[in-house]
Design a protein around this motif. Structure first.
Motif, mmCIF file in Angstrom:
data_model
loop_
_atom_site.group_PDB
_atom_site.id
_atom_site.type_symbol
_atom_site.label_atom_id
_atom_site.label_comp_id
_atom_site.label_asym_id
_atom_site.label_seq_id
_atom_site.Cartn_x
_atom_site.Cartn_y
_atom_site.Cartn_z
ATOM 1 N N GLU A 9 0.858 -1.193 0.000
ATOM 2 C CA GLU A 9 0.000 0.000 0.000
ATOM 3 C C GLU A 9 0.887 1.233 0.000
ATOM 4 O O GLU A 9 1.774 1.335 0.851
ATOM 5 C CB GLU A 9 -0.846 0.063 1.276
ATOM 6 N N ARG A 11 0.577 5.494 -0.182
ATOM 7 C CA ARG A 11 -0.288 6.684 -0.219
ATOM 8 C C ARG A 11 0.579 7.930 -0.211
ATOM 9 O O ARG A 11 1.452 8.060 0.669
ATOM 10 C CB ARG A 11 -1.216 6.762 1.008
ATOM 11 N N ASN A 12 0.314 8.821 -1.137
ATOM 12 C CA ASN A 12 1.004 10.126 -1.172
ATOM 13 C C ASN A 12 2.518 9.997 -1.146
ATOM 14 O O ASN A 12 3.201 10.717 -0.419
ATOM 15 C CB ASN A 12 0.597 10.999 0.032
ATOM 16 N N ASP A 32 -0.243 7.150 -5.302
ATOM 17 C CA ASP A 32 -0.995 6.175 -4.508
ATOM 18 C C ASP A 32 -1.023 4.907 -5.339
ATOM 19 O O ASP A 32 -1.345 4.968 -6.535
ATOM 20 C CB ASP A 32 -2.460 6.595 -4.315
ATOM 21 N N THR A 34 -1.804 0.496 -4.948
ATOM 22 C CA THR A 34 -2.096 -0.689 -4.135
ATOM 23 C C THR A 34 -1.826 -1.921 -4.981
ATOM 24 O O THR A 34 -2.379 -2.046 -6.075
ATOM 25 C CB THR A 34 -3.574 -0.698 -3.693
#
Ligand code: ATP
Ligand code: MG
Length: 364
Positions: A9, A11-12, A32, A34
């Motif tokens: 994962e 994010r940012n 981002d 996944t």
């Protein structure tokens, strides 16, 4: 649809290279991503968009950069706070790597069998000594005992990735093998630690088209057999169409659009993605000439990027709002776009149009 569990994962993610006598290079500004279990995830974008930097940030291989993220986890472990020693065991054992240039990635003075056997010993439980002295003795004096578990596994892996007469070829040096065979060796080496993820950065770019197709098919099959998920970095949308379940499209350090491969190919929604797809003749997905050639112009300098959408100077539909920070819109649960135009007053609802045309097939 329910997604399989995420393995990785992000994010940012932002990566900046400090420069002593000038503005910093903001190589990656906002990613981002996944990676779900059992999937091959394509990361595409033209040269300089930040694909390799993103991959190296995952593995903490960027000594000279500032890496920040609101989340960067592998199986829920925060990679940003791992020590170098902890990361060494993640690399190879949990996350395997395949790079484009096999000649410089492989050790020229060790046989390919030795190189794979060493990874097997260090990252799986063979019971063989991995102390520095034992390894040095193997490396410079005796070689790995050919009756040992690590050597047998090395030969087995070479056989699995399609090297003919693997037990003999295992004793050869990288320069004795063809480019395609060396890429197969890299795949075997990446699999040797029994990883959950393989990051493959342009693994077949240097190869001719038929060898490339064989190797990608092999990679896909092996990942199914070994239960490995793959982050596949490529310039080539044909490769994405053939190989990937999901795709993330990057431009100038930011994600522009991402989703299931079928959705992106049948409903490209970002003007940048539309440009990429239009560069493939009639969406002919198996093209010999599917290097990304996009909308005219070039990407902004990462030391001096304009505010707002980095694509706005090249975008055919840019308008005033594009100088504002990039928004993120969900077209469906599995299709995300970062574009101001999506929220613009529109005469038709893109989301419902999308639902109606879900059935369209990509031409092959
Ligand atoms: N060590 C570094 N120092 C300064 N800038 C860097 C460094 N490494 C990469 N960059 C810059 O970061 C940006 C992204 O580079 P990156 O290698 O990730 O692009 P890419 O998408 O992998 O491109 P390609 O398709 O050509 O491999 C580029 O502008 C590059 O010049
Ligand atoms: Mg690259």
């Amino acid at each position: 649809m329910t997604n399989p569990d995420p393995l990785l994962e992000m994010r940012n993610l932002a990566v900046t290279f400090p420069v002593d006598d000038g503005p910093d290079v903001r190589a990656v500004e906002s990613v981002d991503l996944t990676l779900h279990e059992g999937e091959v995830h394509g990361l595409v974008g033209e040269s300089g968009s930040g694909k390799s930097v993103t991959a190296r940030a995952i593995l903490q291989l960027l000594d000279d950069a500032r890496v920040t993220a609101s989340e960067l986890t592998f199986e829920s472990v925060n990679l940003l706070t791992q020590s170098e020693e902890e990361m060494r065991s993640v690399r190879g054992a949990e996350i395997g790597m395949i790079f484009q240039d096999s000649l410089s990635a492989l050790n020229p003075v060790m046989t390919v069998g030795e190189q794979i056997a060493e990874v097997v010993r260090h990252h799986t439980n063979t019971g063989e000594s991995t102390g520095t002295l034992s390894e040095l003795r193997r490396k410079y004096v005796t070689g790995t005992d050919e009756t040992s578990a690590s050597w047998e596994r090395s030969v087995e892996l070479l056989d699995m990735v399609g090297i003919p007469d693997a037990s003999t070829r295992a004793n050869e040096y990288p320069h004795q093998l063809s480019g395609g065979q060396r890429q197969r060796v890299m795949i075997a080496q990446a699999l040797a630690g029994d990883p959950s993820i393989i990051i493959a950065d342009e693994p077949t770019t240097a190869l001719d088209v038929t060898v490339e197709a064989d190797i990608l098919a092999e990679l896909r099959d092996l990942c199914d057999d070994f239960d490995v998920s793959v982050l596949l970095i490529t310039h080539d949308l044909g490769v994405v169409a053939e190989t990937c379940d999901r795709v993330t499209v990057m431009y100038s350090g930011s994600v522009m659009e991402k989703g299931l491969t079928d959705s992106i190919f049948t409903h490209p929604s970002h003007p940048y993605t539309e440009g990429l797809l239009q560069s493939i003749p009639e969406y002919s997905l198996i093209s010999n000439d599917s290097e990304l050639q996009t909308t005219p112009g070039s990407a902004p300098d990462p030391r001096d990027r304009p505010n707002g959408c980095p694509f706005r100077d090249r975008c055919p539909i840019a308008f005033d709002a594009c100088s504002e920070p990039l928004p993120t819109h969900s077209i469906t649960d599995d299709h995300i776009i970062r574009c101001h135009d999506y929220a613009r007053d529109r005469t038709e609802d893109v989301s419902s149009k999308y639902q109606e045309t879900q059935e369209i097939e990509v031409s092959e």
